[in-house]
Motif scaffolding. Structure first.
Motif, PDB file in Angstrom:
ATOM      1  N   ILE A 135      14.303 -42.330  -2.887  1.00  0.00           N
ATOM      2  CA  ILE A 135      13.533 -41.941  -1.696  1.00  0.00           C
ATOM      3  C   ILE A 135      12.445 -42.991  -1.487  1.00  0.00           C
ATOM      4  O   ILE A 135      11.604 -43.207  -2.357  1.00  0.00           O
ATOM      5  CB  ILE A 135      12.911 -40.534  -1.863  1.00  0.00           C
ATOM      6  CG1 ILE A 135      14.021 -39.500  -2.106  1.00  0.00           C
ATOM      7  CG2 ILE A 135      12.094 -40.165  -0.635  1.00  0.00           C
ATOM      8  CD1 ILE A 135      13.525 -38.091  -2.384  1.00  0.00           C
ATOM      9  N   LYS A 184       9.132 -45.017   0.299  1.00  0.00           N
ATOM     10  CA  LYS A 184       7.780 -44.707   0.791  1.00  0.00           C
ATOM     11  C   LYS A 184       7.321 -43.310   0.373  1.00  0.00           C
ATOM     12  O   LYS A 184       6.822 -42.523   1.183  1.00  0.00           O
ATOM     13  CB  LYS A 184       7.710 -44.874   2.305  1.00  0.00           C
ATOM     14  CG  LYS A 184       8.001 -46.313   2.712  1.00  0.00           C
ATOM     15  CD  LYS A 184       7.866 -46.566   4.183  1.00  0.00           C
ATOM     16  CE  LYS A 184       8.137 -48.036   4.495  1.00  0.00           C
ATOM     17  NZ  LYS A 184       9.495 -48.507   4.195  1.00  0.00           N
ATOM     18  N   ALA A 185       7.545 -43.001  -0.894  1.00  0.00           N
ATOM     19  CA  ALA A 185       7.160 -41.676  -1.404  1.00  0.00           C
ATOM     20  C   ALA A 185       5.628 -41.586  -1.458  1.00  0.00           C
ATOM     21  O   ALA A 185       4.979 -42.401  -2.115  1.00  0.00           O
ATOM     22  CB  ALA A 185       7.750 -41.466  -2.791  1.00  0.00           C
ATOM     23  N   GLU A 206      18.242 -48.004   4.305  1.00  0.00           N
ATOM     24  CA  GLU A 206      16.930 -48.082   4.951  1.00  0.00           C
ATOM     25  C   GLU A 206      16.650 -49.475   5.541  1.00  0.00           C
ATOM     26  O   GLU A 206      17.232 -49.825   6.569  1.00  0.00           O
ATOM     27  CB  GLU A 206      15.836 -47.683   3.948  1.00  0.00           C
ATOM     28  CG  GLU A 206      14.532 -47.271   4.632  1.00  0.00           C
ATOM     29  CD  GLU A 206      13.300 -47.636   3.829  1.00  0.00           C
ATOM     30  OE1 GLU A 206      13.393 -48.476   2.917  1.00  0.00           O
ATOM     31  OE2 GLU A 206      12.211 -47.106   4.137  1.00  0.00           O
ATOM     32  N   LEU A 234      12.342 -32.201  -0.525  1.00  0.00           N
ATOM     33  CA  LEU A 234      13.579 -32.992  -0.464  1.00  0.00           C
ATOM     34  C   LEU A 234      14.344 -32.918  -1.788  1.00  0.00           C
ATOM     35  O   LEU A 234      15.575 -32.815  -1.807  1.00  0.00           O
ATOM     36  CB  LEU A 234      13.258 -34.457  -0.150  1.00  0.00           C
ATOM     37  CG  LEU A 234      12.984 -34.794   1.311  1.00  0.00           C
ATOM     38  CD1 LEU A 234      12.689 -36.282   1.456  1.00  0.00           C
ATOM     39  CD2 LEU A 234      14.182 -34.424   2.194  1.00  0.00           C
ATOM     40  N   ASN A 238      16.902 -42.920   4.316  1.00  0.00           N
ATOM     41  CA  ASN A 238      15.805 -43.053   5.278  1.00  0.00           C
ATOM     42  C   ASN A 238      14.980 -41.770   5.244  1.00  0.00           C
ATOM     43  O   ASN A 238      15.549 -40.674   5.377  1.00  0.00           O
ATOM     44  CB  ASN A 238      16.352 -43.264   6.688  1.00  0.00           C
ATOM     45  CG  ASN A 238      17.075 -44.598   6.821  1.00  0.00           C
ATOM     46  OD1 ASN A 238      16.459 -45.635   6.943  1.00  0.00           O
ATOM     47  ND2 ASN A 238      18.407 -44.553   6.752  1.00  0.00           N
ATOM     48  N   LEU A 239      13.682 -41.925   5.090  1.00  0.00           N
ATOM     49  CA  LEU A 239      12.824 -40.735   4.976  1.00  0.00           C
ATOM     50  C   LEU A 239      12.900 -39.885   6.241  1.00  0.00           C
ATOM     51  O   LEU A 239      12.877 -38.650   6.182  1.00  0.00           O
ATOM     52  CB  LEU A 239      11.378 -41.176   4.706  1.00  0.00           C
ATOM     53  CG  LEU A 239      10.452 -40.163   4.076  1.00  0.00           C
ATOM     54  CD1 LEU A 239      11.044 -39.530   2.822  1.00  0.00           C
ATOM     55  CD2 LEU A 239       9.109 -40.799   3.745  1.00  0.00           C
ATOM     56  N   ASP A 240      13.037 -40.532   7.409  1.00  0.00           N
ATOM     57  CA  ASP A 240      13.020 -39.764   8.672  1.00  0.00           C
ATOM     58  C   ASP A 240      14.368 -39.116   8.999  1.00  0.00           C
ATOM     59  O   ASP A 240      14.513 -38.440   9.993  1.00  0.00           O
ATOM     60  CB  ASP A 240      12.543 -40.653   9.828  1.00  0.00           C
ATOM     61  CG  ASP A 240      13.383 -41.905   9.972  1.00  0.00           C
ATOM     62  OD1 ASP A 240      14.390 -42.031   9.246  1.00  0.00           O
ATOM     63  OD2 ASP A 240      13.031 -42.771  10.799  1.00  0.00           O
ATOM     64  N   GLU A 283       6.251 -32.898   0.650  1.00  0.00           N
ATOM     65  CA  GLU A 283       7.460 -33.341   1.375  1.00  0.00           C
ATOM     66  C   GLU A 283       8.548 -33.794   0.379  1.00  0.00           C
ATOM     67  O   GLU A 283       9.719 -33.410   0.489  1.00  0.00           O
ATOM     68  CB  GLU A 283       7.091 -34.514   2.288  1.00  0.00           C
ATOM     69  CG  GLU A 283       8.254 -35.052   3.114  1.00  0.00           C
ATOM     70  CD  GLU A 283       7.911 -36.374   3.789  1.00  0.00           C
ATOM     71  OE1 GLU A 283       7.033 -37.097   3.288  1.00  0.00           O
ATOM     72  OE2 GLU A 283       8.550 -36.678   4.809  1.00  0.00           O
ATOM     73  N   ILE A 284       8.146 -34.583  -0.605  1.00  0.00           N
ATOM     74  CA  ILE A 284       9.108 -35.090  -1.587  1.00  0.00           C
ATOM     75  C   ILE A 284       9.671 -33.938  -2.418  1.00  0.00           C
ATOM     76  O   ILE A 284      10.877 -33.878  -2.698  1.00  0.00           O
ATOM     77  CB  ILE A 284       8.437 -36.150  -2.497  1.00  0.00           C
ATOM     78  CG1 ILE A 284       7.917 -37.347  -1.676  1.00  0.00           C
ATOM     79  CG2 ILE A 284       9.413 -36.628  -3.587  1.00  0.00           C
ATOM     80  CD1 ILE A 284       8.971 -38.136  -0.940  1.00  0.00           C
ATOM     81  N   ALA A 342      16.248 -37.888   6.175  1.00  0.00           N
ATOM     82  CA  ALA A 342      16.593 -37.652   4.768  1.00  0.00           C
ATOM     83  C   ALA A 342      17.591 -36.507   4.583  1.00  0.00           C
ATOM     84  O   ALA A 342      18.587 -36.653   3.873  1.00  0.00           O
ATOM     85  CB  ALA A 342      15.325 -37.402   3.971  1.00  0.00           C
TER      86      ALA A 342
END
Lengths: 502, 271
Positions: free
Chosen positions: B86, B88-89, B32, B98, B65-67, B94-95, B69
């Motif tokens: 992960i 910026k949870a 990241e 994932l 990277n979250l974007d 969404e989490i 993932a």
């Protein structure tokens, strides 16, 4: 080694073990001279002096390297030789640095035909590797050079000895004067045995000079010049502890190995170099000594401010000094009572009654390559190009009870520990252990028993080589058949390896 | 044990090769913030190859990277990875998705969540309880930046966040990992900060310099006095059990369940 004879070197005695070659009975005597009351030793004209001493083409002239990368004396003398039409000189210089790059031009002109040295970096090293010198180079150890001089294997016609202080009679030292560089230990055998010894100085003191390192009976002439060199050029390595985490890890493991070996106790003696892992190892050894309240006997090697601080802080009671790597060390040699200047022969000559290296408990050494039998290369790079020399490497390894090689397992994507290496400088039999970032490889069954229950991570050196190969790929190795450009002489005068042209 | 989780830039082959040598309890290969946009693909390849080729004797974690993932989790699921971090949870749904996706590819993969925003902290009491989450990590730099706070030596600006996150983790019975100490040349400051968070109850700390690892371990490792005390407690318990005595005391002080748990924890950490 299946070579009996090497042109411009002579008969080859193959290396056959670190202590197996018995010396032949031979000693060299200083040439007998008659001295009179009104003899004037002091010259200010180089050419006049060279004419007086009768230096001629084909002679061997020697220099010491105490001014390291700040040396100006070698250039002054060679330039005068060029002006006088003297050529085909053998240059017996104890070490060569980038400041000596000009020697390559003198080789091309035929003024210098052969190099005899203990260490070589810069353009001269490249020129030797490429075969630009007329005659084969000879690489010795520091102790080996002293041995060769006293045994008459290295016959010096004229020794030019840079001295920062001199008097009119030729008493000299390196600790006084405007360009003080410290110990003058590498020049002592030259002064003892050369046919003619010339002190080259830029600072004249009234007679008698206090604290002479070499006395007037060994100096035939004094040549006064403007500057013998820049003492700032003696600095080698760093005075700060490295921040590289891998080097720190190796250094910490090394200190722990020394402690676990049982040698780190009152009376401990230690040699380490300047820079990177060496300095950090000394730092961690100091931390253990502090914690356990251990008082050491002596430290040795290229002396730096860090080692001087170990003495000043009471961790070690004595310093033996053959050369200085910074000006703090020079100051200490001048002022500290138990900071002793020693000759390269006393330091490491195998053919004396007892060189100091034999009293060493532990030495920490580097390597450019190590094979799986612990044979170590410190002369050439992984590409076979000359980039260093033994210096005191082989001497200290053979003398010390515990000789440790410290190295990264991999450097710039190349394995350092491998099956075959380009050139052997120090035989594996005199190495007890190798420390890298992955752990400790041992070459000593007694030490292995002592360390059996320690927390050190012990790894077989063959497994280290495999690990390095897995990461880097197997390094292609091809022994060249090109002409021999350098002979690697072991400290006893046998030939341990040769270096071939690139 | 997660006393130290060492960040390693995912685009630096030399650092990746050496990552396992410093004795950290875990390494976080970072795809990241440490990797520029133009190097994201090559860094992912490098990290995947290293995970499969090199033997790391510690927990192997990758910060994704979250974007991107899902793509990254898919690639990483084919490696010897242990855990995913992960960043910026915030968004629980969404989490959660994932985590389910990662578990569907590699059932044993562990999930660590990085709480580094105000909303993330607010939602952490739900995020901590998601199935598969094994730790919450606190990222103070992004958090204080969003809060408009100024970082200070006494760390008062993150005191609330630290304590809140710690409380959530203990409630969910997962690890609480503190923010890295960013001054690499201030060992005294590192010791002070680590001792403080250890005494609060944190299980470990993220690390940005290998030189911090031994220092932090020394702070977290129980002292000799603590080990002796814990052994005495456990010995007293044993004696009381043998005597079938209901009341247990040591040096005049009563020993109850929390004291026993504390003693057991000290012994566990000392091993």
């Amino acid at each position: 080694m299946n070579i009996d004879y090497i042109k411009d070197y002579g008969e080859v005695i193959p290396f056959n073990g670190a202590f197996n070659l018995k010396p032949k009975e031979k000693t060299v005597k200083k040439q007998i001279k008659l001295s009179k009351q009104n003899d004037n030793k002091v010259y200010t004209s180089i050419q006049e002096l060279i004419k007086k001493i009768g230096l001629k083409s084909g002679d061997t002239i020697s220099f010491h390297h105490h001014l390291r990368n700040g040396d100006k004396v070698t250039r002054i003398i060679l330039k005068a030789c060029e002006e006088l039409g003297i050529n085909d000189l053998k240059l017996a210089i104890s070490a060569i640095f980038p400041v000596h790059n000009f020697i390559v031009d003198f080789a091309k002109k035929g003024i210098v035909s052969q190099i005899d040295t203990n260490y070589c970096v810069g353009e001269v090293a490249n020129a030797i590797t490429r075969g630009l010198f007329k005659k084969v180079a000879i690489f010795r150890t520091h102790g080996g050079r002293a041995r060769a001089i006293y045994a008459g294997d290295l016959k010096i016609d004229v020794a030019f000895i840079a001295a920062s202080a001199s008097d009119e009679a030729g008493n000299i030292n390196g600790i006084m004067g405007k360009n003080a560089f410290g110990s003058i230990g590498y020049a002592m055998p030259d002064a003892d045995c050369a046919k003619i010894s010339v002190a080259v100085s830029d600072t004249m003191y009234p007679y008698p000079l206090s604290n002479p390192s070499i006395t007037q009976d060994k100096i035939d002439y004094v040549l006064m010049v403007d500057e013998i060199g820049d003492p700032n050029g003696i600095k080698s390595g760093t005075t700060d502890i490295t921040k590289d985490p891998i080097q720190l890890k190796i250094a910490k493991t090394t200190a722990n190995l020394i402690y676990e070996s049982g040698l780190l106790k009152d009376g401990f003696s230690f040699q380490t170099g300047a820079g990177g892992i060496s300095l950090a190892s000394a730092h961690y050894v100091k931390e253990i000594m502090k914690e356990k309240n251990i008082k050491g006997s002596f430290i040795m090697g290229g002396i730096t401010a860090y080692l001087v601080n170990l003495y000043n802080d009471g961790y070690f009671s004595n310093i033996f000094d053959v050369q200085d790597f910074d000006l703090e060390a020079v100051k200490s040699l001048r002022e500290n009572k138990k900071h002793y200047e020693v000759s390269s022969s006393l330091y490491a000559n195998i053919h004396t009654s007892s060189p100091i290296v034999n009293k060493l408990d532990c030495v920490v050494l580097g390597a450019t390559e190590v094979d799986t039998n612990f044979n170590t290369n410190v002369i050439t790079s992984s590409n076979g190009y000359i980039m260093g020399g033994s210096g005191g490497h082989s001497d200290a390894a053979a003398g010390a009870k515990l000789a440790i090689i410290t190295t990264n397992l991999i450097r710039t994507r190349k394995a350092i520990v491998k099956e075959k290496i380009n050139s052997i400088t120090t035989p594996g039999e005199s190495i007890n252990a190798l420390v890298c970032e992955y752990g400790v490889a041992l070459n000593d069954k007694t030490l292995a028993k002592i360390l059996k229950n320690s927390k050190l991570k012990i790894i077989d050196i063959k497994d280290l080589a495999k690990l390095a190969n897995n990461i880097c790929g197997v390094c292609e190795f091809e022994k060249s058949n090109k002409k021999i450009v350098a002979v690697v002489e072991y400290r006893d005068g046998s030939v341990i390896d040769v270096i071939r042209q690139k | 044990m997660r006393r130290t989780l060492l960040f390693i830039p995912g685009n630096n082959a030399g650092n990746i090769q050496n990552a396992g040598l410093f004795g950290a309890d875990g390494v976080i290969f970072d795809l990241e913030d440490a990797v520029s946009l133009t190097q994201k693909d090559s860094a992912l390849n490098l990290v995947c190859n290293a995970l499969n080729m090199l033997n790391y004797e510690c927990e192997k974690i990758v910060r994704i990277n979250l974007d991107n993932a899902k793509n990254e989790i898919l690639a990483l699921s084919k490696t010897k990875i242990d855990s995913i971090l992960i960043p910026k949870a915030e968004d629980v749904k969404e989490i959660s998705k994932l985590i389910k996706y990662a578990k569907s590819l590699k059932a044993k993969i562990k999930i660590l969540l990085l709480i580094e925003t105000a909303l993330g902290l607010l939602n952490s009491k739900e995020l901590a309880f998601l199935k598969g989450v094994s730790a919450l990590c606190f990222g103070a730099e992004d958090y204080t930046s969003q809060m408009g706070a100024t970082r200070s030596d006494d760390n008062k600006e993150i005191e609330y966040a630290r304590n809140y996150l710690l409380n959530v983790c203990k409630a969910a019975n997962i690890d609480a990992i503190d923010t890295p100490y960013t001054d690499t040349n201030n060992e005294a400051g590192l010791i002070k900060d680590t001792t403080y968070i250890k005494n609060l109850g944190f299980d470990g700390k993220m690390v940005i310099s290998p030189r911090h690892i031994d220092v932090i371990h020394n702070c977290f490792n129980p002292s000799l006095a603590e080990i002796i005390w814990a052994n005495n407690v456990l010995e007293a318990i044993k004696k009381a059990e043998n005597k079938k005595s209901g009341v247990i005391s040591l040096n005049g002080k009563m020993i109850d369940a929390p004291i026993v748990n504390r003693a057991k924890n000290i012994i566990r950490k000392s091993l």
